[in-house]
Design a protein around this motif. Structure first.
Motif, PDB file in Angstrom:
ATOM      1  N   THR A 115     -36.797  31.524  12.452  1.00  0.00           N
ATOM      2  CA  THR A 115     -35.955  32.202  11.368  1.00  0.00           C
ATOM      3  C   THR A 115     -35.936  34.083  11.754  1.00  0.00           C
ATOM      4  O   THR A 115     -35.248  34.755  11.087  1.00  0.00           O
ATOM      5  CB  THR A 115     -36.986  32.236  10.104  1.00  0.00           C
ATOM      6  OG1 THR A 115     -38.412  32.925  10.667  1.00  0.00           O
ATOM      7  CG2 THR A 115     -36.843  30.739   9.801  1.00  0.00           C
ATOM      8  N   ASP A 116     -36.348  34.287  13.017  1.00  0.00           N
ATOM      9  CA  ASP A 116     -36.271  35.749  13.362  1.00  0.00           C
ATOM     10  C   ASP A 116     -35.533  35.876  14.756  1.00  0.00           C
ATOM     11  O   ASP A 116     -35.613  35.349  15.572  1.00  0.00           O
ATOM     12  CB  ASP A 116     -37.654  36.535  13.522  1.00  0.00           C
ATOM     13  CG  ASP A 116     -37.485  37.907  14.031  1.00  0.00           C
ATOM     14  OD1 ASP A 116     -37.354  38.834  13.246  1.00  0.00           O
ATOM     15  OD2 ASP A 116     -37.588  37.967  15.190  1.00  0.00           O
ATOM     16  N   GLY A 117     -34.494  36.774  14.464  1.00  0.00           N
ATOM     17  CA  GLY A 117     -33.775  36.889  15.797  1.00  0.00           C
ATOM     18  C   GLY A 117     -34.286  37.346  17.216  1.00  0.00           C
ATOM     19  O   GLY A 117     -34.039  36.692  18.107  1.00  0.00           O
ATOM     20  N   PHE A 118     -35.215  38.258  17.249  1.00  0.00           N
ATOM     21  CA  PHE A 118     -35.789  38.650  18.480  1.00  0.00           C
ATOM     22  C   PHE A 118     -36.832  37.850  18.903  1.00  0.00           C
ATOM     23  O   PHE A 118     -36.655  37.381  19.848  1.00  0.00           O
ATOM     24  CB  PHE A 118     -36.636  40.109  18.151  1.00  0.00           C
ATOM     25  CG  PHE A 118     -37.200  40.442  19.557  1.00  0.00           C
ATOM     26  CD1 PHE A 118     -36.204  40.860  20.331  1.00  0.00           C
ATOM     27  CD2 PHE A 118     -38.301  40.157  19.820  1.00  0.00           C
ATOM     28  CE1 PHE A 118     -36.874  41.639  21.501  1.00  0.00           C
ATOM     29  CE2 PHE A 118     -39.191  40.783  20.968  1.00  0.00           C
ATOM     30  CZ  PHE A 118     -38.490  41.273  21.701  1.00  0.00           C
ATOM     31  N   GLU A 119     -37.285  37.162  17.757  1.00  0.00           N
ATOM     32  CA  GLU A 119     -38.279  35.883  18.281  1.00  0.00           C
ATOM     33  C   GLU A 119     -37.382  34.646  18.833  1.00  0.00           C
ATOM     34  O   GLU A 119     -37.979  34.059  19.896  1.00  0.00           O
ATOM     35  CB  GLU A 119     -39.022  35.443  17.161  1.00  0.00           C
ATOM     36  CG  GLU A 119     -40.092  34.448  17.613  1.00  0.00           C
ATOM     37  CD  GLU A 119     -40.656  33.919  16.085  1.00  0.00           C
ATOM     38  OE1 GLU A 119     -41.621  32.762  16.240  1.00  0.00           O
ATOM     39  OE2 GLU A 119     -40.574  34.620  15.156  1.00  0.00           O
ATOM     40  N   GLY A 120     -36.439  34.430  18.239  1.00  0.00           N
ATOM     41  CA  GLY A 120     -35.698  33.227  18.615  1.00  0.00           C
ATOM     42  C   GLY A 120     -34.919  33.658  19.874  1.00  0.00           C
ATOM     43  O   GLY A 120     -34.922  32.596  20.849  1.00  0.00           O
TER      44      GLY A 120
END
Length: 241
Positions: A35-40
Protein backbone atom coordinates in the motif's frame (compact mmCIF):
# COMPACT_ATOMS: atom_id res chain seq x y z
CA UNK A 1 3.92 -28.27 -13.62
CA UNK A 2 4.57 -24.67 -14.65
CA UNK A 3 5.09 -22.16 -11.88
CA UNK A 4 2.14 -19.91 -11.15
CA UNK A 5 2.36 -16.35 -12.45
CA UNK A 6 3.17 -13.81 -9.76
CA UNK A 7 1.86 -10.23 -9.65
CA UNK A 8 2.62 -7.28 -7.37
CA UNK A 9 -0.23 -4.83 -6.71
CA UNK A 10 0.86 -1.37 -5.48
CA UNK A 11 -2.40 0.26 -4.38
CA UNK A 12 -3.14 2.31 -1.24
CA UNK A 13 -6.89 1.57 -1.26
CA UNK A 14 -6.82 -1.83 0.41
CA UNK A 15 -10.39 -2.70 -0.61
CA UNK A 16 -9.55 -2.18 -4.30
CA UNK A 17 -6.27 -4.05 -3.93
CA UNK A 18 -7.92 -7.03 -2.25
CA UNK A 19 -10.61 -7.18 -4.94
CA UNK A 20 -7.91 -7.22 -7.63
CA UNK A 21 -6.00 -9.92 -5.77
CA UNK A 22 -9.09 -12.10 -5.29
CA UNK A 23 -9.98 -12.05 -8.98
CA UNK A 24 -6.40 -12.76 -10.02
CA UNK A 25 -6.10 -15.67 -7.62
CA UNK A 26 -9.36 -17.16 -8.93
CA UNK A 27 -7.49 -17.39 -12.25
CA UNK A 28 -4.43 -19.03 -10.65
CA UNK A 29 -2.35 -15.85 -10.57
CA UNK A 30 -0.56 -15.20 -7.28
CA UNK A 31 -0.76 -11.59 -6.12
CA UNK A 32 0.98 -9.64 -3.36
CA UNK A 33 -0.28 -6.28 -2.09
CA UNK A 34 1.75 -3.26 -0.99
CA UNK A 35 0.00 0.00 0.00
CA UNK A 36 3.03 2.33 0.11
CA UNK A 37 4.75 3.62 -3.03
CA UNK A 38 8.37 3.44 -1.91
CA UNK A 39 7.88 0.03 -0.31
CA UNK A 40 6.21 -1.23 -3.48
CA UNK A 41 9.05 0.02 -5.68
CA UNK A 42 11.62 -1.60 -3.38
CA UNK A 43 9.81 -4.92 -3.38
CA UNK A 44 9.37 -4.90 -7.15
CA UNK A 45 13.12 -4.44 -7.57
CA UNK A 46 14.16 -7.06 -5.00
CA UNK A 47 11.70 -9.84 -5.80
CA UNK A 48 10.74 -11.65 -8.99
CA UNK A 49 7.35 -10.73 -10.46
CA UNK A 50 5.83 -11.30 -13.89
CA UNK A 51 3.90 -8.02 -13.80
CA UNK A 52 3.40 -5.04 -11.50
CA UNK A 53 0.07 -3.18 -11.20
CA UNK A 54 0.67 0.40 -10.08
CA UNK A 55 -1.74 3.08 -8.87
CA UNK A 56 -0.59 6.66 -9.52
CA UNK A 57 -1.59 8.39 -6.29
CA UNK A 58 0.35 6.66 -3.52
CA UNK A 59 1.95 7.55 -0.18
CA UNK A 60 5.71 8.36 -0.22
CA UNK A 61 6.21 7.85 -3.99
CA UNK A 62 3.85 8.30 -6.93
CA UNK A 63 3.22 5.71 -9.60
CA UNK A 64 5.09 7.61 -12.32
CA UNK A 65 8.30 7.55 -10.30
CA UNK A 66 7.80 3.87 -9.50
CA UNK A 67 7.49 3.08 -13.22
CA UNK A 68 10.62 5.05 -14.01
CA UNK A 69 12.74 3.38 -11.34
CA UNK A 70 11.58 -0.16 -12.09
CA UNK A 71 12.10 0.32 -15.84
CA UNK A 72 15.68 1.47 -15.27
CA UNK A 73 16.47 -1.95 -13.79
CA UNK A 74 13.93 -4.51 -15.01
CA UNK A 75 12.12 -5.32 -18.24
CA UNK A 76 8.96 -6.75 -16.71
CA UNK A 77 5.41 -5.75 -17.64
CA UNK A 78 4.09 -2.64 -15.87
CA UNK A 79 0.40 -1.72 -15.77
CA UNK A 80 -0.87 1.62 -14.45
CA UNK A 81 -4.33 1.64 -12.86
CA UNK A 82 -5.62 5.12 -12.15
CA UNK A 83 -8.64 7.42 -12.01
CA UNK A 84 -6.68 9.92 -14.15
CA UNK A 85 -8.33 9.77 -17.57
CA UNK A 86 -6.61 12.46 -19.63
CA UNK A 87 -4.49 11.48 -22.61
CA UNK A 88 -1.55 13.45 -21.20
CA UNK A 89 -1.55 11.21 -18.12
CA UNK A 90 -1.44 8.11 -20.31
CA UNK A 91 1.32 9.55 -22.49
CA UNK A 92 3.39 10.33 -19.43
CA UNK A 93 2.87 6.83 -18.06
CA UNK A 94 3.87 5.17 -21.33
CA UNK A 95 6.84 7.50 -21.61
CA UNK A 96 8.12 6.33 -18.24
CA UNK A 97 7.88 2.68 -19.20
CA UNK A 98 4.31 1.52 -18.56
CA UNK A 99 3.03 -1.15 -20.94
CA UNK A 100 -0.66 -0.55 -20.29
CA UNK A 101 -2.96 1.99 -18.65
CA UNK A 102 -6.32 0.99 -17.19
CA UNK A 103 -8.71 3.76 -16.11
CA UNK A 104 -10.79 3.45 -12.94
CA UNK A 105 -13.51 2.38 -12.51
CA UNK A 106 -13.08 -0.90 -14.35
CA UNK A 107 -14.44 -4.42 -14.04
CA UNK A 108 -12.20 -6.96 -12.28
CA UNK A 109 -12.67 -9.29 -15.25
CA UNK A 110 -11.14 -6.68 -17.56
CA UNK A 111 -8.13 -6.39 -15.26
CA UNK A 112 -7.68 -10.17 -15.33
CA UNK A 113 -7.99 -10.22 -19.13
CA UNK A 114 -5.33 -7.55 -19.51
CA UNK A 115 -2.95 -9.22 -17.07
CA UNK A 116 -3.34 -12.57 -18.82
CA UNK A 117 -2.81 -10.93 -22.22
CA UNK A 118 0.46 -9.29 -21.17
CA UNK A 119 1.84 -12.47 -19.68
CA UNK A 120 0.74 -14.59 -22.64
CA UNK A 121 2.48 -12.31 -25.11
CA UNK A 122 5.64 -12.10 -23.02
CA UNK A 123 5.85 -15.88 -22.66
CA UNK A 124 5.37 -16.35 -26.40
CA UNK A 125 8.23 -14.03 -27.19
CA UNK A 126 10.52 -15.54 -24.57
CA UNK A 127 9.89 -19.19 -25.50
CA UNK A 128 13.25 -20.02 -27.04
CA UNK A 129 12.10 -23.27 -28.61
CA UNK A 130 9.42 -21.59 -30.71
CA UNK A 131 11.22 -18.71 -32.36
CA UNK A 132 14.06 -17.46 -34.50
CA UNK A 133 16.65 -15.93 -32.18
CA UNK A 134 17.59 -12.90 -34.29
CA UNK A 135 15.75 -10.65 -36.72
CA UNK A 136 17.80 -8.29 -38.91
CA UNK A 137 16.23 -5.74 -41.22
CA UNK A 138 18.22 -2.87 -42.59
CA UNK A 139 20.14 -1.32 -39.71
CA UNK A 140 17.92 -2.84 -37.00
CA UNK A 141 18.90 -6.09 -35.29
CA UNK A 142 16.72 -7.72 -32.64
CA UNK A 143 17.99 -10.40 -30.26
CA UNK A 144 14.75 -12.05 -29.15
CA UNK A 145 16.35 -14.29 -26.53
CA UNK A 146 17.97 -11.36 -24.72
CA UNK A 147 15.14 -8.97 -25.69
CA UNK A 148 17.63 -6.42 -26.99
CA UNK A 149 17.47 -4.06 -29.96
CA UNK A 150 20.49 -2.73 -31.82
CA UNK A 151 20.35 0.21 -34.22
CA UNK A 152 23.45 0.84 -36.32
CA UNK A 153 25.29 -1.46 -33.92
CA UNK A 154 24.29 0.44 -30.78
CA UNK A 155 21.87 -0.98 -28.20
CA UNK A 156 18.64 0.96 -27.71
CA UNK A 157 16.48 0.22 -24.67
CA UNK A 158 12.80 -0.56 -25.31
CA UNK A 159 10.03 -1.25 -22.82
CA UNK A 160 8.30 -4.63 -22.88
CA UNK A 161 5.42 -3.52 -25.10
CA UNK A 162 7.59 -1.37 -27.36
CA UNK A 163 9.83 -4.39 -27.94
CA UNK A 164 6.85 -6.67 -28.60
CA UNK A 165 5.36 -4.22 -31.08
CA UNK A 166 8.65 -3.71 -32.94
CA UNK A 167 9.16 -7.48 -33.20
CA UNK A 168 5.62 -7.95 -34.47
CA UNK A 169 6.16 -5.34 -37.20
CA UNK A 170 9.49 -6.89 -38.22
CA UNK A 171 7.96 -10.37 -38.36
CA UNK A 172 5.15 -9.03 -40.60
CA UNK A 173 6.84 -6.51 -42.91
CA UNK A 174 5.15 -4.65 -45.76
CA UNK A 175 1.65 -5.30 -44.48
CA UNK A 176 -0.72 -2.55 -43.36
CA UNK A 177 -2.18 -3.00 -39.86
CA UNK A 178 -4.95 -0.88 -38.39
CA UNK A 179 -4.71 0.37 -34.80
CA UNK A 180 -7.51 -2.00 -33.84
CA UNK A 181 -5.71 -5.01 -35.38
CA UNK A 182 -2.46 -4.15 -33.61
CA UNK A 183 -4.27 -3.76 -30.30
CA UNK A 184 -5.89 -7.18 -30.68
CA UNK A 185 -2.61 -8.82 -31.75
CA UNK A 186 -0.40 -7.30 -29.05
CA UNK A 187 -2.82 -6.96 -26.16
CA UNK A 188 -4.86 -10.08 -27.00
CA UNK A 189 -8.21 -8.36 -26.58
CA UNK A 190 -10.73 -6.22 -28.43
CA UNK A 191 -10.31 -2.46 -28.58
CA UNK A 192 -12.02 -1.71 -25.25
CA UNK A 193 -12.98 1.84 -24.33
CA UNK A 194 -10.89 3.51 -27.02
CA UNK A 195 -7.66 1.94 -25.83
CA UNK A 196 -6.32 1.83 -29.38
CA UNK A 197 -4.76 5.17 -28.33
CA UNK A 198 -2.23 2.99 -26.55
CA UNK A 199 -1.01 1.73 -29.93
CA UNK A 200 -0.49 5.27 -31.25
CA UNK A 201 1.59 6.24 -28.22
CA UNK A 202 3.77 3.13 -28.39
CA UNK A 203 4.45 3.57 -32.11
CA UNK A 204 5.44 7.17 -31.43
CA UNK A 205 7.83 6.01 -28.71
CA UNK A 206 9.41 3.42 -31.02
CA UNK A 207 9.95 6.03 -33.74
CA UNK A 208 11.51 8.45 -31.25
CA UNK A 209 13.97 5.80 -30.07
CA UNK A 210 14.92 4.79 -33.61
CA UNK A 211 15.58 8.48 -34.35
CA UNK A 212 17.78 8.76 -31.27
CA UNK A 213 19.62 5.72 -32.58
CA UNK A 214 20.57 7.85 -35.62
CA UNK A 215 18.36 5.87 -37.99
CA UNK A 216 17.68 8.22 -40.90
CA UNK A 217 14.90 6.29 -42.64
CA UNK A 218 12.22 5.22 -40.17
CA UNK A 219 10.66 1.92 -41.30
CA UNK A 220 7.29 2.26 -39.53
CA UNK A 221 5.13 4.27 -41.90
CA UNK A 222 1.72 5.82 -41.32
CA UNK A 223 -0.68 4.89 -44.09
CA UNK A 224 -3.27 7.63 -43.74
CA UNK A 225 -6.80 6.33 -43.40
CA UNK A 226 -5.56 2.74 -43.08
CA UNK A 227 -2.97 2.19 -40.34
CA UNK A 228 0.72 1.41 -40.09
CA UNK A 229 3.26 -0.58 -42.09
CA UNK A 230 6.83 -1.72 -41.44
CA UNK A 231 8.41 -0.94 -44.79
CA UNK A 232 11.22 -3.31 -45.72
CA UNK A 233 12.78 -3.92 -49.11
CA UNK A 234 14.79 -7.15 -49.31
CA UNK A 235 18.35 -6.47 -50.40
CA UNK A 236 20.33 -8.83 -52.68
CA UNK A 237 22.39 -9.88 -49.62
CA UNK A 238 19.27 -10.94 -47.73
CA UNK A 239 17.85 -12.80 -50.72
CA UNK A 240 20.69 -15.31 -50.49
CA UNK A 241 19.41 -16.62 -47.14
Amino acid sequence: MAAASRILIIEDDISIAELQRDYLEIHSIEADIVTDGFEGMTRALKEEYDLVIIDLMLPSMNGYEICRRIREVKNISLMIVSAKKEDIDKIRGFGLGADDYLTKPFSPSELVARVQAHMKRYKQLTNVGQRVEFIEMGNIVVDKAARKVFVLGNEITFTTKEFDLLVFFMEHPNRVWTKEQLFRQLWFMDDLDGDVFTVVVHIGRIRDKLKKGKLSDLPIETIWGSGYRFNHTITPWEERF
